[in-house]
Write a protein that holds these residues in place. Structure first.
Motif, mmCIF file in Angstrom:
data_model
loop_
_atom_site.group_PDB
_atom_site.id
_atom_site.type_symbol
_atom_site.label_atom_id
_atom_site.label_comp_id
_atom_site.label_asym_id
_atom_site.label_seq_id
_atom_site.Cartn_x
_atom_site.Cartn_y
_atom_site.Cartn_z
ATOM 1 N N THR A 24 -5.376 11.992 3.858
ATOM 2 C CA THR A 24 -4.791 10.955 3.976
ATOM 3 C C THR A 24 -5.199 9.942 2.727
ATOM 4 O O THR A 24 -6.531 9.995 2.206
ATOM 5 C CB THR A 24 -5.056 9.762 5.118
ATOM 6 N N ILE A 70 -15.262 11.186 1.051
ATOM 7 C CA ILE A 70 -14.201 10.187 0.499
ATOM 8 C C ILE A 70 -14.049 10.045 -1.019
ATOM 9 O O ILE A 70 -15.362 10.327 -1.599
ATOM 10 C CB ILE A 70 -14.507 9.071 1.037
ATOM 11 N N HIS A 109 -12.750 8.095 -4.432
ATOM 12 C CA HIS A 109 -11.842 7.068 -5.013
ATOM 13 C C HIS A 109 -11.624 7.239 -6.384
ATOM 14 O O HIS A 109 -12.556 7.748 -7.098
ATOM 15 C CB HIS A 109 -12.756 5.763 -4.991
ATOM 16 N N THR A 148 -7.603 5.896 -2.758
ATOM 17 C CA THR A 148 -8.675 6.431 -1.899
ATOM 18 C C THR A 148 -8.160 7.719 -1.016
ATOM 19 O O THR A 148 -7.115 7.524 -0.391
ATOM 20 C CB THR A 148 -9.100 5.339 -0.826
ATOM 21 N N VAL A 149 -8.848 8.747 -1.115
ATOM 22 C CA VAL A 149 -8.548 9.967 -0.477
ATOM 23 C C VAL A 149 -9.511 10.147 0.788
ATOM 24 O O VAL A 149 -10.623 10.313 0.192
ATOM 25 C CB VAL A 149 -8.300 10.977 -1.188
ATOM 26 N N ILE A 150 -9.131 10.303 2.082
ATOM 27 C CA ILE A 150 -9.940 10.800 2.866
ATOM 28 C C ILE A 150 -9.686 12.030 3.896
ATOM 29 O O ILE A 150 -8.543 12.126 3.937
ATOM 30 C CB ILE A 150 -10.360 9.919 3.959
ATOM 31 N N VAL A 206 -4.660 6.599 0.236
ATOM 32 C CA VAL A 206 -3.956 4.852 0.378
ATOM 33 C C VAL A 206 -4.190 4.560 -1.139
ATOM 34 O O VAL A 206 -5.242 4.577 -1.570
ATOM 35 C CB VAL A 206 -4.479 4.084 1.450
ATOM 36 N N LYS A 219 -9.623 -2.695 -14.760
ATOM 37 C CA LYS A 219 -10.166 -1.368 -14.492
ATOM 38 C C LYS A 219 -9.026 -0.258 -15.092
ATOM 39 O O LYS A 219 -9.330 0.847 -15.349
ATOM 40 C CB LYS A 219 -9.964 -1.519 -12.883
ATOM 41 N N ARG A 239 -3.542 1.303 -3.669
ATOM 42 C CA ARG A 239 -3.517 0.093 -3.895
ATOM 43 C C ARG A 239 -3.452 -0.429 -5.574
ATOM 44 O O ARG A 239 -3.720 0.381 -6.252
ATOM 45 C CB ARG A 239 -4.594 -0.671 -2.880
ATOM 46 N N LYS A 240 -3.229 -1.711 -5.539
ATOM 47 C CA LYS A 240 -2.713 -2.423 -6.899
ATOM 48 C C LYS A 240 -4.259 -2.455 -7.547
ATOM 49 O O LYS A 240 -5.114 -3.180 -7.086
ATOM 50 C CB LYS A 240 -2.178 -3.658 -6.764
ATOM 51 N N PRO A 241 -4.241 -1.837 -8.797
ATOM 52 C CA PRO A 241 -5.699 -1.850 -9.452
ATOM 53 C C PRO A 241 -5.657 -3.100 -10.256
ATOM 54 O O PRO A 241 -4.503 -3.525 -10.652
ATOM 55 C CB PRO A 241 -5.650 -0.630 -10.383
ATOM 56 N N SER A 242 -6.861 -3.575 -10.724
ATOM 57 C CA SER A 242 -6.886 -4.705 -11.650
ATOM 58 C C SER A 242 -6.586 -4.174 -13.244
ATOM 59 O O SER A 242 -6.851 -3.089 -13.318
ATOM 60 C CB SER A 242 -8.229 -5.213 -11.670
ATOM 61 N N TYR A 287 -4.876 2.441 -7.696
ATOM 62 C CA TYR A 287 -6.336 2.805 -7.266
ATOM 63 C C TYR A 287 -6.376 3.482 -5.754
ATOM 64 O O TYR A 287 -5.742 3.183 -5.057
ATOM 65 C CB TYR A 287 -7.057 1.398 -6.968
ATOM 66 N N VAL A 299 1.160 5.068 0.941
ATOM 67 C CA VAL A 299 0.325 5.746 1.916
ATOM 68 C C VAL A 299 0.990 7.330 1.961
ATOM 69 O O VAL A 299 2.313 7.209 2.107
ATOM 70 C CB VAL A 299 0.562 5.313 3.283
ATOM 71 N N LEU A 309 0.830 -1.200 0.261
ATOM 72 C CA LEU A 309 -0.151 0.077 0.024
ATOM 73 C C LEU A 309 0.882 1.160 0.029
ATOM 74 O O LEU A 309 1.716 1.386 0.811
ATOM 75 C CB LEU A 309 -0.912 0.007 1.374
#
Lengths: 170, 253
Positions: A136, A102, A104, A122-124, A138, A146, A140-143, A120, A45, A43
């Protein structure tokens, strides 16, 4: 402070762009078409202040971006901005998180060496004592499926943006 | 009859079985440290532990990060410390004899064995997300322990399983030989933490100091050894808030 990219350390061959960045004027980018695969199990971050200035980043961020931690801390998150990304994607991000929501999305990020990687994200908003003190993110690995859908969508949006931008000038 | 309160210590049910005695030893140390009566209650599953939390029966908890968010935001617990160098990582594994060699071999309908451990299941599903699998496209097999996840793989009742990395690494050689890891997470930022309830407020600062000093004393060292920890790293409120923010980003759909 965000410096222009220079050819030292950038993979060849590269294309050149002048990328407008909100609050930072225009950044000169050198872009290579090599994709660095997102590693399994990791991840990325980071945290920023309310202006998008990076205040924390983890080792995965350092490794994938190609920048040192010292180069990242204090830099705007748009240091990763790839010219293939449409502006409207980031407008949507800022609209959402500034409203306390949030966000994405799939993002093509630019590395220090001019190559790219997909995430991929995500921000919050970080809410402390009732107020937003930063964000913040985070990643992560996207497919692959996608990513392919995002490539198609972003190409369309970029075409629309460029048409809209160039119209008044022509 | 004494009116002296009896506090309750509990531990996230995903702790490895080999450390059960360690938590009872920690509880004895804790009572001496606080000069108070503390009962160590180990729940069999997350559901019964959460009910105890809801009922305000828990005063000190070594909590899964998922529960830490709820404890801090809804129950006003204070995060005290986390174990040094101990992070929650997930191993996705298959049976040694399986034809599956990488995540890309997993298809919709894959039979997935897992426990009710919320952060390991979340991390595991995030790794499967990269091959377009979701909760809706796998066939789950929920079991009570990581040993039973291993058994489900070995007996071909499931094709793939989620393990807490520490639990996977503690399997005997005989079990390990029958399993093959496909991928292991390397997140580093998600950790269990020790939290105190508002009822323990008066004891919080002395306890933080005692936790920090544990490696300096012979007795503290033997307690840490029983828990397989090297020491405690004290947590500030912002450390806890950061991890909760991270969990929130991962849970968000």
């Amino acid at each position: 402070m965000l410096n222009d990219m220079n050819e030292s350390g950038v993979l060849a061959p590269y294309r050149e762009y002048n990328q407008p960045l909100f609050q930072y004027g225009v950044r000169h980018l050198l872009v290579n078409d090599t994709e660095v695969p997102y590693p399994d199990g990791k991840l990325i971050v980071s945290r920023t202040d309310t202006l998008g200035i990076i205040t924390h980043c983890n080792q995965s961020f350092v490794a994938m971006s190609g920048y040192t931690q010292a180069e990242l801390i204090g830099a705007p998150h748009s240091i990763l901005r790839h010219p293939d990304m449409p502006s409207i994607a980031f407008k949507g991000l800022w609209d959402d998180v500034q409203a306390g929501n949030i966000w994405h999305g799939y993002v093509k990020n630019l590395r220090k060496d001019g190559a790219f990687y997909w995430v991929y994200a995500t921000v919050i908003p970080n809410v402390r004592n009732g107020g937003v003190v930063g964000y913040t993110s985070v990643r992560r690995k996207p497919s692959r499926a996608k990513i392919q859908a995002a490539i198609t969508l972003y190409q369309t949006l970029k075409t629309q943006e460029n048409a809209h931008w160039e119209g008044p000038q022509s | 009859m004494s009116s002296e309160p009896i506090y309750q210590l509990t531990v996230s049910p995903d702790f490895t079985p080999s450390h059960i005695s360690g938590w009872y030893i920690f509880n004895t140390w804790l009572q001496r440290c606080l000069n108070a009566r503390v009962h160590c209650e180990l729940y069999d599953d997350f559901e019964s532990q959460r009910q105890a939390i809801v009922d305000d029966r828990v005063d000190l908890i070594y909590a899964n990060p998922f529960d830490a968010a709820m404890l801090v935001r809804e129950k006003n617990f204070t995060a005290l410390a986390k174990a040094m160098g101990v992070t929650d990582e997930c191993v996705i594994a298959v049976a040694e004899t399986s034809h599956i060699t990488c995540l890309e071999d997993l298809k919709p309908g894959t039979r997935l064995a897992k426990t009710d451990d919320p952060d390991i299941n979340l991390i595991g599903m995030i790794m499967l997300e990269s091959v377009d699998l979701s909760d809706d496209s796998v066939t789950p097999l929920l079991v009570d322990s990581y040993v039973l996840v291993a058994k489900a793989l070995i007996q071909n009742n499931a094709e793939v399983g989620f393990f807490l990395k520490d639990a996977f690494n503690e399997f005997s050689g005989a079990v390990r030989k029958q399993l093959r890891p496909l991928v292991s997470s390397e997140i580093s930022d998600i950790q269990h933490m020790l939290l105190a309830s508002p009822r323990l407020m008066a004891h919080t600062e002395p306890l933080r100091q005692a936790l920090a000093d544990m490696p300096k004393h012979l007795q503290g060292n033997s307690v840490l050894e029983a828990l397989n920890f090297t020491g405690w790293q004290l947590l500030e409120q912002e450390d806890t808030e950061f991890m909760i923010d991270m969990i929130d980003t991962l849970k968000a759909k």
